[in-house]
Design a protein around this motif. Sequence first.
Motif, PDB file in Angstrom:
ATOM      1  N   ALA A 112     -14.008  55.939 -19.379  1.00 56.73           N
ATOM      2  CA  ALA A 112     -13.388  57.258 -19.237  1.00 56.73           C
ATOM      3  C   ALA A 112     -13.350  57.717 -17.785  1.00 56.73           C
ATOM      4  O   ALA A 112     -12.344  58.263 -17.338  1.00 56.73           O
ATOM      5  N   GLN A 113     -14.418  57.489 -17.020  1.00 57.72           N
ATOM      6  CA  GLN A 113     -14.419  57.893 -15.611  1.00 57.72           C
ATOM      7  C   GLN A 113     -13.362  57.127 -14.830  1.00 57.72           C
ATOM      8  O   GLN A 113     -12.658  57.695 -13.999  1.00 57.72           O
ATOM      9  N   GLU A 114     -13.238  55.845 -15.109  1.00 59.11           N
ATOM     10  CA  GLU A 114     -12.240  55.051 -14.407  1.00 59.11           C
ATOM     11  C   GLU A 114     -10.830  55.549 -14.715  1.00 59.11           C
ATOM     12  O   GLU A 114      -9.968  55.569 -13.840  1.00 59.11           O
ATOM     13  N   LYS A 115     -10.585  55.975 -15.963  1.00 62.78           N
ATOM     14  CA  LYS A 115      -9.259  56.484 -16.329  1.00 62.78           C
ATOM     15  C   LYS A 115      -8.941  57.784 -15.595  1.00 62.78           C
ATOM     16  O   LYS A 115      -7.809  58.000 -15.169  1.00 62.78           O
ATOM     17  N   VAL A 116      -9.935  58.654 -15.442  1.00 64.88           N
ATOM     18  CA  VAL A 116      -9.733  59.904 -14.710  1.00 64.88           C
ATOM     19  C   VAL A 116      -9.386  59.603 -13.256  1.00 64.88           C
ATOM     20  O   VAL A 116      -8.442  60.171 -12.692  1.00 64.88           O
ATOM     21  N   LEU A 117     -10.136  58.697 -12.625  1.00 65.06           N
ATOM     22  CA  LEU A 117      -9.851  58.325 -11.239  1.00 65.06           C
ATOM     23  C   LEU A 117      -8.479  57.671 -11.108  1.00 65.06           C
ATOM     24  O   LEU A 117      -7.745  57.929 -10.154  1.00 65.06           O
ATOM     25  N   GLU A 118      -8.137  56.844 -12.062  1.00 64.60           N
ATOM     26  CA  GLU A 118      -6.832  56.173 -12.025  1.00 64.60           C
ATOM     27  C   GLU A 118      -5.697  57.194 -12.080  1.00 64.60           C
ATOM     28  O   GLU A 118      -4.725  57.097 -11.338  1.00 64.60           O
ATOM     29  N   ARG A 119      -5.825  58.200 -12.955  1.00 61.84           N
ATOM     30  CA  ARG A 119      -4.795  59.251 -13.029  1.00 61.84           C
ATOM     31  C   ARG A 119      -4.687  59.989 -11.697  1.00 61.84           C
ATOM     32  O   ARG A 119      -3.592  60.280 -11.229  1.00 61.84           O
ATOM     33  N   TYR A 120      -5.835  60.291 -11.078  1.00 58.86           N
ATOM     34  CA  TYR A 120      -5.826  61.005  -9.801  1.00 58.86           C
ATOM     35  C   TYR A 120      -5.124  60.183  -8.727  1.00 58.86           C
ATOM     36  O   TYR A 120      -4.279  60.700  -7.998  1.00 58.86           O
ATOM     37  N   PHE A 121      -5.464  58.905  -8.631  1.00 61.74           N
ATOM     38  CA  PHE A 121      -4.851  58.074  -7.590  1.00 61.74           C
ATOM     39  C   PHE A 121      -3.367  57.852  -7.851  1.00 61.74           C
ATOM     40  O   PHE A 121      -2.591  57.726  -6.908  1.00 61.74           O
ATOM     41  N   LYS A 122      -2.947  57.835  -9.108  1.00 64.27           N
ATOM     42  CA  LYS A 122      -1.517  57.712  -9.385  1.00 64.27           C
ATOM     43  C   LYS A 122      -0.771  58.952  -8.910  1.00 64.27           C
ATOM     44  O   LYS A 122       0.340  58.859  -8.392  1.00 64.27           O
ATOM     45  N   LEU A 123      -1.377  60.148  -9.078  1.00 60.99           N
ATOM     46  CA  LEU A 123      -0.760  61.373  -8.570  1.00 60.99           C
ATOM     47  C   LEU A 123      -0.662  61.339  -7.056  1.00 60.99           C
ATOM     48  O   LEU A 123       0.350  61.723  -6.474  1.00 60.99           O
ATOM     49  N   GLU A 124      -1.736  60.877  -6.396  1.00 63.54           N
ATOM     50  CA  GLU A 124      -1.718  60.784  -4.938  1.00 63.54           C
ATOM     51  C   GLU A 124      -0.669  59.784  -4.471  1.00 63.54           C
ATOM     52  O   GLU A 124       0.028  60.020  -3.495  1.00 63.54           O
ATOM     53  N   GLU A 125      -0.558  58.671  -5.169  1.00 63.55           N
ATOM     54  CA  GLU A 125       0.435  57.654  -4.805  1.00 63.55           C
ATOM     55  C   GLU A 125       1.842  58.204  -4.982  1.00 63.55           C
ATOM     56  O   GLU A 125       2.710  57.986  -4.136  1.00 63.55           O
ATOM     57  N   ALA A 126       2.070  58.946  -6.055  1.00 62.23           N
ATOM     58  CA  ALA A 126       3.386  59.541  -6.281  1.00 62.23           C
ATOM     59  C   ALA A 126       3.730  60.533  -5.169  1.00 62.23           C
ATOM     60  O   ALA A 126       4.871  60.572  -4.694  1.00 62.23           O
ATOM     61  N   ALA A 127       2.750  61.328  -4.742  1.00 61.84           N
ATOM     62  CA  ALA A 127       2.987  62.271  -3.643  1.00 61.84           C
ATOM     63  C   ALA A 127       3.306  61.521  -2.357  1.00 61.84           C
ATOM     64  O   ALA A 127       4.182  61.929  -1.591  1.00 61.84           O
ATOM     65  N   ALA A 128       2.616  60.417  -2.097  1.00 62.69           N
ATOM     66  CA  ALA A 128       2.866  59.635  -0.886  1.00 62.69           C
ATOM     67  C   ALA A 128       4.255  59.008  -0.919  1.00 62.69           C
ATOM     68  O   ALA A 128       4.964  58.987   0.092  1.00 62.69           O
ATOM     69  N   VAL A 129       4.679  58.511  -2.062  1.00 68.03           N
ATOM     70  CA  VAL A 129       6.007  57.903  -2.190  1.00 68.03           C
ATOM     71  C   VAL A 129       7.087  58.963  -1.984  1.00 68.03           C
ATOM     72  O   VAL A 129       8.084  58.732  -1.298  1.00 68.03           O
ATOM     73  N   GLU A 130       6.897  60.150  -2.583  1.00 66.95           N
ATOM     74  CA  GLU A 130       7.864  61.234  -2.420  1.00 66.95           C
ATOM     75  C   GLU A 130       7.960  61.663  -0.954  1.00 66.95           C
ATOM     76  O   GLU A 130       9.049  61.876  -0.430  1.00 66.95           O
ATOM     77  N   SER A 131       6.809  61.752  -0.284  1.00 62.68           N
ATOM     78  CA  SER A 131       6.808  62.101   1.132  1.00 62.68           C
ATOM     79  C   SER A 131       7.532  61.034   1.954  1.00 62.68           C
ATOM     80  O   SER A 131       8.285  61.345   2.880  1.00 62.68           O
ATOM     81  N   GLN A 132       7.334  59.778   1.586  1.00 61.49           N
ATOM     82  CA  GLN A 132       7.997  58.679   2.295  1.00 61.49           C
ATOM     83  C   GLN A 132       9.506  58.778   2.129  1.00 61.49           C
ATOM     84  O   GLN A 132      10.259  58.584   3.084  1.00 61.49           O
ATOM     85  N   LYS A 133       9.971  59.097   0.920  1.00 56.57           N
ATOM     86  CA  LYS A 133      11.414  59.232   0.684  1.00 56.57           C
ATOM     87  C   LYS A 133      11.989  60.392   1.495  1.00 56.57           C
ATOM     88  O   LYS A 133      13.054  60.285   2.085  1.00 56.57           O
ATOM     89  N   ARG A 134      11.262  61.509   1.499  1.00 54.50           N
ATOM     90  CA  ARG A 134      11.755  62.713   2.154  1.00 54.50           C
ATOM     91  C   ARG A 134      11.814  62.555   3.666  1.00 54.50           C
ATOM     92  O   ARG A 134      12.774  62.941   4.309  1.00 54.50           O
TER      93      ARG A 134
END
Length: 164
Positions: A112-134
């Motif tokens: 369960a802890q690993e799943k919570v961290l995985e969700r957090y890092f996916k959100l951070e990765e999505a923000a980084a990709v969006e920033s890269q596009k912009r």
Amino acid sequence: MGMGLDPGAIQAVSAASGVWDEDGCLDSFIRSKLTRSQVQRDSGLIQARHNTLRWNENIKPELQHLAAATPAGTSLVAIQRHVAVTLATWDAVWEEYLHPKWAEKKMRLHGAQEKVLERYFKLEEAAAVESQKRWGTRKQLVVFFANAGIGNRGGWGAKTVLQA
């Protein structure tokens, strides 16, 4: 993007991502944090702890007797007393602990802890990709381990980390 990881703080994560202007100066930055209490709550650890305390109420006297009769040291009398108390409380304790609710709790918490961290890092990765596009720039990630939080108190300042 700068990210501080502190394994000693039960997987707490601080992240900061910055926006630079045309001159290469840091224009603004965004901080996000995943605290250990968020990890514990979102993974179900807090609820599991409450359930354990509530479920152990059924066998509280037996658990107290077992705790009082621990064989501290190598005294033969202490070991004999521990064996006697273990045998006296064995049926009640195992009747409770063999109930399916305990196995279900363990299965819910598994990973369960690993799943919570995985969700957090996916959100951070999505923000980084969006920033890269912009902004049309490449992603950069700076990772700090141990006592390297990204904040005002202790560790590295977020602006300093991102400017570096």
